[in-house]
Structures are given as structure tokens and as C-alpha cells.
Design a protein around this motif. Structure first.
Motif, PDB file in Angstrom:
ATOM      1  N   CYS A 170      41.112  18.599  28.642  1.00 22.09           N
ATOM      2  CA  CYS A 170      41.935  17.458  28.239  1.00 22.09           C
ATOM      3  C   CYS A 170      43.159  17.995  27.517  1.00 22.09           C
ATOM      4  O   CYS A 170      43.089  18.273  26.320  1.00 22.09           O
ATOM      5  N   HIS A 180      39.716   8.974  23.920  1.00 21.06           N
ATOM      6  CA  HIS A 180      40.529  10.032  23.339  1.00 21.06           C
ATOM      7  C   HIS A 180      41.012   9.705  21.935  1.00 21.06           C
ATOM      8  O   HIS A 180      40.943   8.566  21.482  1.00 21.06           O
ATOM      9  N   SER A 192      43.388   6.245  24.045  1.00 15.94           N
ATOM     10  CA  SER A 192      43.366   5.994  25.488  1.00 15.94           C
ATOM     11  C   SER A 192      41.990   6.288  26.055  1.00 15.94           C
ATOM     12  O   SER A 192      41.185   6.987  25.445  1.00 15.94           O
ATOM     13  N   SER A 194      40.112   7.572  29.702  1.00 15.93           N
ATOM     14  CA  SER A 194      40.381   8.196  30.993  1.00 15.93           C
ATOM     15  C   SER A 194      39.159   8.114  31.884  1.00 15.93           C
ATOM     16  O   SER A 194      38.027   8.123  31.412  1.00 15.93           O
ATOM     17  N   GLN A 195      39.454   8.057  33.177  1.00 17.52           N
ATOM     18  CA  GLN A 195      38.406   8.006  34.171  1.00 17.52           C
ATOM     19  C   GLN A 195      38.538   9.249  35.031  1.00 17.52           C
ATOM     20  O   GLN A 195      39.607   9.516  35.577  1.00 17.52           O
ATOM     21  N   TRP A 196      37.481  10.024  35.124  1.00 24.29           N
ATOM     22  CA  TRP A 196      37.498  11.261  35.905  1.00 24.29           C
ATOM     23  C   TRP A 196      36.472  11.142  37.009  1.00 24.29           C
ATOM     24  O   TRP A 196      35.440  10.505  36.839  1.00 24.29           O
ATOM     25  N   LEU A 198      41.374  13.769  37.495  1.00 22.97           N
ATOM     26  CA  LEU A 198      41.728  12.598  36.681  1.00 22.97           C
ATOM     27  C   LEU A 198      42.129  11.459  37.616  1.00 22.97           C
ATOM     28  O   LEU A 198      43.087  11.575  38.373  1.00 22.97           O
ATOM     29  N   SER A 236      44.081   6.710  33.768  1.00 24.44           N
ATOM     30  CA  SER A 236      44.026   6.774  32.312  1.00 24.44           C
ATOM     31  C   SER A 236      44.822   5.594  31.776  1.00 24.44           C
ATOM     32  O   SER A 236      45.863   5.247  32.322  1.00 24.44           O
ATOM     33  N   THR A 237      44.333   4.982  30.750  1.00 23.63           N
ATOM     34  CA  THR A 237      45.031   3.815  30.232  1.00 23.63           C
ATOM     35  C   THR A 237      44.871   3.718  28.723  1.00 23.63           C
ATOM     36  O   THR A 237      43.881   4.188  28.166  1.00 23.63           O
ATOM     37  N   GLN A 238      45.862   3.109  28.116  1.00 28.45           N
ATOM     38  CA  GLN A 238      45.829   2.931  26.669  1.00 28.45           C
ATOM     39  C   GLN A 238      45.026   1.672  26.353  1.00 28.45           C
ATOM     40  O   GLN A 238      45.489   0.565  26.596  1.00 28.45           O
TER      41      GLN A 238
END
Lengths: 280, 339
Positions: free
Chosen positions: B145, B166, B170, B172-174, B181, B184-186
Motif C-alpha cells: 500500500c 486506510h 479511504s 480499497s478493494q483488491w 487494485l 478505491s474510494t474515500q
């Protein structure tokens, strides 16, 4: 209680009494219940017969076999060899908590009551500014820099050791800046170093009753070397009476402290700091 | 309800977990020891010794035979639940902040801390579910990351995605197979750390708790925020309750300010919100420090919370908890009963 005649040894008394107790009886009743009769001796020496009627019911509970198996696992680590059941040093039961979900729950009622009470009591207590008579603290007054407190002469006109009427902190006798103090005809003070030099002593009023001398020392030594702190305490309760004297080595430090600390919030109160007056 | 107080730890709790059957609670704290407790009576089953530093995280596999822990001694360890035996130690350059098994227990994920010269990573190991077997040293996957360090992570349904929360708020989708990745979104406010991520029973959505004083329900597929639960205190943990549609949030004043705040002002309470209506329905107090973690019984019979005060409090819900319904829910239940 029957006693064996001719008994000589007092130490056997207790034992014989317990021997006298009839055996526990268990009677099976027709309706499937059991009656258990037990005898015991109370602390005051009286014999007590206890009759209990018990109905036994078998409750079948289906448990997860994995869970059932785990219940019989040996303890390990720090608990190795400890008997089954919760140990008192690691497990205890806390006091009962009532948890009842409700819709439109608001910061629980009792919490609110307390804060509200405080607010209400503050509302009732009238706050009056000494400068403009508005409903705010004097220190928050918008005119505090430009206006002198109501009903008082401007500091320049007021000699600092003029006899003051009224108790300490009663609203009269506000702070007189030190540079103006000598001019009011009280010049003799600067030279007057006879007994104790009080020229650098501040009188602090409206001190919280839980204050300690050390607290004051800590607060005031920020502005210079403090030679003496005296906090008046009630002889009986040991609590502060609400006023204190703080002496500085240097008068300019004292003046600075006076200026900064007047109106300073300490504990739940607002300090009032002024130069100490000579006892007349 | 009468909470059971577990006082086996000497320092602040960092995580508590129920096993999937809900009969054992595992707790880790900063005092280097892992404890296992029976949830029904609070009896301590045993302790797991070996870690050399504060422990941050614990997780148990679906069969309750393996236990994974991670801590500040830069190791992730695997234990045999039954005996307390240490089975495997994986060493890292930095501490392990989060471990989690996949729902089938075949994969184990670990989140490593970011520290000078080392970026935060998410590592995945394949796990042999047999306690007697040798475990591999080889990482099945390693995600670095580089943008913002990961604080929490977990496997979605069918181990399809790895979802990470995080430090910057945010999510994240992995891809859990390739480590790519996907999205990813806030979710939370900028620079407000995500402190916890817990799954719904079917792992299709999860709840995040954040220092921005909110908890959010997020869909695993789209990372859409489904629901938001605003509070008045920084949150450390959030959990979704099965059976009843509630969420439990835990938090409180920052740990360093605890001694200067009273228990009342500190907001050291577990807050219950209705999952759907996003409305607070009650609080449970008891801790005298912030709640660091709340875990819900997998069958929804109770919950336990680990606090900064060093106690685990185990609660078994009683009748009012299960009976409570909103008017609409009651009407709906009645309509269904009449059918």
C-alpha cells in the motif's frame, strides 16, 4: 436440645450435638416430587429442621457437539491444572445493567438531567458585569479595556492604600496598575521597606476551596520568582477559605502576574488578583 | 443483563473475537498474552505465551482449531487453540496490525505497519487447516500500500476481494487472487483513520469505524456507502449484530486523554444503532476507558467489548433486546404472521 448426662469434657459438646442430628431424609412422593428433610444447628445453637419439596424435570438441550467437546478441554497456559469453573481472580460478575432499546433514544435521560440542571442553575445565578452591568462575566466584557468598573473612580485617582470598605472581592477595590499607584500620593510605599515588603504581594481572591498552595505557586511562578504563597485555610475542614497572598521577589513580576492572572479561570472559579493593601 | 467481567489482562485490550460457534472468546492486549475464555460463564480456558511485544490482533479459523495473532514484536503467529501450542511464527520488518482468516479458513491475511523504509503491506498465506501440518513460509500474495498505509483488512465473500481500510479514511478493494487494485474510494473524512472493519455474517457488506466519529456500512462489491452512523466521539470499533438489525459502535476519548476525563464525559459506552434506520436505540456503559473493540456473538446472543481499562466485558442479551421493534417492523411482522 438433649444433653448426655454425666458429660465432663466441654470440648466434646459440639461434636455430640452434631451427632444428635437426625439423618437427612428423602421421601419420594406419589406425584413424582421429592421431599428432603434436613436438620442443622443454627448459630444461636437452636436446631433447625428444613423441609424442601423438589420437583425434578429433565430439560433436554441440544448443543453443538463441537461446543460440547470444547467444554471438556483441559486448561492450559497460566490456567493449567486449575479446577473447572470460573476462577475468581480472572472472572467476576459486574453489576446489573438495564439495557432496553428504544426508538428515538436520546443521550440517556439521567445524563441529560445532570447537564441540564447545571445549565439551569447557571441561568438562575445572575451574572452581572462589573463594568457595563451586562449579563456576562467582567473578563468577557467588550468594554473592559476602555472603561473602568462601574461606580468606581478611575484607577489613577485612587490611592492604592486608601481604606476600603467591604469584604474581600465584594466588587469594590479593583486592580490599580502599579505604574499609576505611586503617583496617587502614595509614594512612600516604595521606600517603605520596614517589616515585610508587601509592595510585591498580590492578594488573590475567589480561590476555589479545593485549591492547594502548590497549585497557586505553580500558576504564579510563571511570571517570576515567588517568595511566599499563603493560602488561608479553614482550621477545621482544611479547605481553602477563598483567598491567598502571593509575594514576588520583584515588583514588576508581580505587576505582570496581577495583570495576567486577574480573571483567570482556576478550578470552577474566576480568580481576582490585586495588589495587597497595607494593613492600616 | 449482568455482564461478566474478564480481568485476565494487565494492559489495554486491543482486540476480542468470538469463535464461529460463539462458545469461546479470544482476547489480546498490550501485555503480550493471548487469553481464551468460555463465553457462557467467563471461565478462562487458557493462555498463549510466546509473543515478545504488545499484541494488536487475533483471529480464529472457522473450525476453532487454529488461532492467528499479530503484534508489535514484528511477528505473526499461529497457535493450536486446544493446547496453546505455538505452531508457526512468521517474522516481518514491522509490526502486524491486523490478521484475518478467510471464511473457509484456507487463507490467512496480515496487515503490516508502515515504518521508516518499510511501506505498509497486506500479506496472504495459504494455511493448512490441520494443526499437525507444517505451515508454509511462502507468501501467496503481497500487496504493497504505497499511497496510504492500511490499518485494517479482510476477505470478502468467497475470498473474492480483499478489502482494506486506510489511514487516510479511504477503503480499497483488491483482487484476492492477483492482488490487483480494483477500486478505491474515500469513505470517511480525509485523514481520519479507519480503525475497524467488521463483516456482516455473509461477508457481502461490512462496517467501518473511523476517528471521524462515524461508522459506515459499505457494500463489498461496489464500495457504496449503504448506511452511515454519526456519533459524537471518535470510534475504535463497530460490529454488525446478526438476528436483530443493529450495529454496535465503541469508542471514546483518545486513550492519552483518558485520565483527565470522567467516565461520563469520556463517552466510554457501547452505542447501539438500528442498522436500517440509522438511529441510536441505546447505550451500555460499564467501561472506564475507551472501548477498543466490540465483538458480537456469531449467533447474536450477546456481545463483548475490550476496553483501554484492561477489562473484557461479556454481555448476554436479554429479552428487551430481542423484543424491540420499530412500529413498521412490528406491522410487517404481524402482516407476515397473518398470511
Amino acid at each position: 436440645m438433649s444433653r448426655v448426662a454425666g458429660r465432663t469434657d466441654w470440648a466434646e459438646e459440639e461434636d455430640e450435638d452434631s451427632l444428635q442430628l437426625p439423618q437427612q431424609q428423602i421421601i419420594k412422593n406419589k406425584d413424582g416430587t421429592e421431599t428432603i428433610i434436613t436438620y442443622s444447628i443454627r448459630e444461636d445453637g437452636k436446631k433447625v429442621k428444613t423441609t424442601r419439596r423438589i420437583k425434578k424435570t429433565v430439560i433436554k438441550q441440544i448443543v453443538n457437539p463441537r461446543v460440547a467437546e470444547r467444554k471438556h478441554w483441559e486448561k492450559f497456559g497460566s490456567d493449567k491444572g486449575k479446577p473447572p469453573g470460573p476462577q475468581t481472580d480472572t472472572t467476576s460478575v459486574a453489576e446489573n445493567i438495564v439495557f432496553r432499546p428504544v426508538s428515538n433514544w436520546k443521550a440517556s435521560t439521567e445524563d441529560k438531567n445532570e447537564t441540564e440542571k447545571k445549565k439551569a442553575s447557571l441561568k438562575e445565578a445572575k451574572i452581572k458585569c462589573r463594568i457595563c452591568s451586562g449579563d456576562h462575566f467582567t473578563t468577557k466584557c467588550p468594554f473592559k479595556d476602555t472603561m473602568a468598573p462601574e461606580g468606581e473612580a478611575t484607577p489613577a485617582d485612587m490611592p492604592d492604600d486608601a481604606p476600603q470598605v467591604g469584604a474581600a472581592g465584594a466588587g469594590s477595590g479593583s486592580y490599580v496598575p502599579p505604574h499609576l499607584r505611586g503617583r496617587g500620593g502614595a509614594g512612600e510605599k516604595m521606600g517603605g521597606k520596614f517589616d515585610r515588603d508587601d509592595s510585591a504581594t498580590l492578594r488573590v481572591t475567589n480561590v476555589s476551596e479545593f485549591a492547594e498552595e502548590q497549585d497557586l505557586r505553580d500558576m504564579f511562578s510563571r511570571y517570576g520568582h515567588v517568595t511566599r504563597v499563603f493560602l488561608a485555610k479553614d482550621r477545621e475542614t482544611g479547605r481553602a477559605k477563598g483567598f491567598a497572598f502571593v509575594s514576588y521577589a520583584d515588583r514588576t513580576d508581580a505587576a505582570r502576574a496581577c495583570e495576567k492572572m486577574d480573571g483567570y479561570g482556576f478550578g470552577h472559579l474566576i480568580l481576582r488578583v490585586e495588589f495587597a493593601k497595607k494593613p492600616n | 443483563m449482568r455482564p461478566i467481567l474478564l480481568s485476565g489482562h494487565e494492559r489495554a485490550l486491543t482486540q476480542v473475537k468470538y469463535n464461529p460457534d460463539g462458545d469461546i472468546i479470544f482476547s489480546v492486549s498490550k501485555d503480550h498474552v493471548v487469553c481464551a475464555w468460555f463465553s457462557h460463564n467467563g471461565e478462562r480456558l487458557g493462555t498463549y505465551h510466546g509473543h515478545q511485544g504488545a499484541l494488536w490482533t487475533v483471529d480464529v479459523d472457522p473450525t476453532s482449531s487454529l488461532l492467528a495473532t499479530g503484534g508489535a514484536d514484528n511477528t505473526m503467529r499461529l497457535w493450536e487453540v486446544k493446547t496453546g501450542k505455538l505452531l508457526k511464527t512468521w517474522e516481518f520488518a514491522t509490526s502486524i496490525k491486523r490478521v484475518e482468516f478467510s471464511s473457509d479458513g484456507k487463507l490467512l491475511l496480515g496487515v503490516t505497519e508502515k515504518r521508516s523504509g518499510h511501506l505498509s503491506t497486506i500479506v496472504v498465506y495459504e494455511i493448512n487447516p490441520d494443526p499437525a501440518a507444517e505451515q508454509t513460509d511462502e507468501q501467496a500474495l503481497r500487496i504493497v500500500c504505497d499511497e496510504s498505509k492500511a490499518t485494517v483488512a479482510g476477505f470478502s465473500y468467497l475470498s473474492h476481494y480483499i478489502i482494506s481500510g486506510h489511514e487516510d479514511g479511504s477503503v480499497s478493494q483488491w483482487d484476492a487472487k492477483t492482488g490487483e487494485l480494483l477500486f478505491s474510494t474515500q469513505v470517511h473524512e480525509d485523514d481520519m483513520q479507519i480503525t475497524d472493519l467488521q463483516w456482516a455474517p455473509d461477508r457481502t457488506y461490512f462496517i467501518t469505524a473511523s476517528k471521524d466519529k462515524t461508522a459506515k456500512l459499505v457494500a463489498a462489491d461496489s464500495l457504496d456507502v449503504l448506511k452511515s452512523y454519526p456519533t459524537d466521539t471518535p470510534l475504535n470499533s463497530a460490529a454488525i449484530t446478526p438476528v436483530k438489525d443493529y450495529v454496535i459502535l465503541g469508542g471514546g476519548q483518545a486513550a492519552m486523554d483518558v485520565t483527565t476525563t470522567s467516565a461520563r464525559q469520556g463517552k466510554f459506552e457501547a452505542r447501539f444503532y438500528h442498522k436500517i434506520f440509522m438511529e441510536e436505540i441505546g447505550r451500555v456503559r460499564g467501561h472506564f476507558g475507551p472501548l477498543n473493540y466490540v465483538a458480537v456473538h456469531p449467533q447474536g446472543l450477546g456481545y463483548c467489548s475490550g476496553g483501554e481499562d484492561g477489562y473484557v466485558r461479556v454481555h448476554h442479551f436479554d429479552k428487551p433486546y430481542f423484543d424491540f421493534m420499530y412500529e413498521v417492523e412490528r406491522e410487517q411482522a404481524q402482516a407476515q404472521a397473518n398470511l
